[in-house]
Design an enzyme around this catalytic site. Sequence first.
Site, PDB file in Angstrom:
ATOM      1  N   ARG A   1       0.843  -1.191   0.000  1.00 47.16           N
ATOM      2  CA  ARG A   1       0.000   0.000   0.000  1.00 47.16           C
ATOM      3  C   ARG A   1       0.878   1.239   0.000  1.00 47.16           C
ATOM      4  NH1 ARG A   1      -3.539  -2.496  -1.555  1.00 47.16           N
ATOM      5  NH2 ARG A   1      -5.532  -3.012  -0.628  1.00 47.16           N
TER       6      ARG A   1
ATOM      7  N   HIS B   1      -1.295   0.912  -9.639  1.00 46.31           N
ATOM      8  CA  HIS B   1      -2.001  -0.021  -8.739  1.00 46.31           C
ATOM      9  C   HIS B   1      -2.663  -1.165  -9.526  1.00 46.31           C
ATOM     10  CE1 HIS B   1      -3.886  -0.257  -4.469  1.00 46.31           C
ATOM     11  NE2 HIS B   1      -3.830  -1.452  -5.020  1.00 46.31           N
TER      12      HIS B   1
HETATM   13  C1  GLV Z   1      -5.297  -4.505  -4.171  1.00 43.14           C
HETATM   14  O1  GLV Z   1      -4.708  -3.549  -3.847  1.00 43.14           O
HETATM   15  C2  GLV Z   1      -5.744  -5.528  -3.280  1.00 43.14           C
HETATM   16  O2  GLV Z   1      -5.831  -5.293  -2.068  1.00 43.14           O
HETATM   17  O3  GLV Z   1      -6.034  -6.636  -3.760  1.00 43.14           O
END
Ligand code: GLV
Length: 309
Positions: free
Chosen positions: A224, A272
Amino acid sequence: MKIIIKPDLDREDVWIEAFGAAAPELECVVWDAAVDPASIDYAFVWNQGDGALRRFTNLKCIFSLGAGVDHLLRDPELPAGVPIVRMVEPELTRGMSEYVALHVLRFHREGPVLDEQQRARIWNELLTPTAPGRRVGFLGFGVLAKACARVLSGFDFDLACWSRNPKAVAGIESFHGPEGLVAFLARTEILVCLLPLTPQTTGILDQALFAGLPRGAWLINAGRGGHQVEADILAALESGQLAGAALDVFQSEPLPADHPFWPHPKITISPHIASVTQPRSAAREIVANIRRLQAGEAPHNIVDTAAGY
Ligand code: GLV
């Protein structure tokens, strides 16, 4: 039996189709539908916003679209006593192994240096060790990291992991707790962060941690953005303490257009998408868990809300 869905990327139709294929008897309700909230049995959500689940008073389970559940646990109005299940599905796991293998191999073979040499038309025969001579370390060793380690062990990389609690995995040197972190970092040339975001791991990728790595180490963060202190990453790249970073997550997403990471020659950015939950395989896992709940059994991959993952 009704499930309300709030997926990401405006993909409601894809998810409705996937749930329909996995369980025709499951009624899929889109987030903005006019529906009696008390009639909803299950919620399947991503970035639903704080307080958004409060109106569903008869929820039996909350399913996270992602492996991470920080978007749920930070909600002060999360319905109490409702089990939360994080996403574990084979294609999400596979995608993460692909992303991590891609960047570990790239750093291992000095990809960014070769790119630079090419731009400058420099023919310099870089000598790199083969995989057994390269030390890769996983910060966080859950389902995703274990799968990445399995793939990398096919190349015989020298692997280690660090986690909160001890984890024994054959062929992987395992470190744990604050006391294990120093030794783990000292032996890690390529650091892969796949931690959950909790109050304990927020900001863990900072100057002090980078200083514990050997000089010229590489960082891969697919955890994250909240794990990383972004000014410290820039400073570590500037000083040479870090040789490069592959970052899939950021403090602020989308990454602002004026962020210094964008043009940085030693940073590789992805938006992401290191790994993305695949609707068909994920719907099958969710439906299997719904069937477990209906049979009075505990669902698989339930979140320990005290631990935060
Ligand atoms: C993506 O960020 C997830 O948590 O799968």
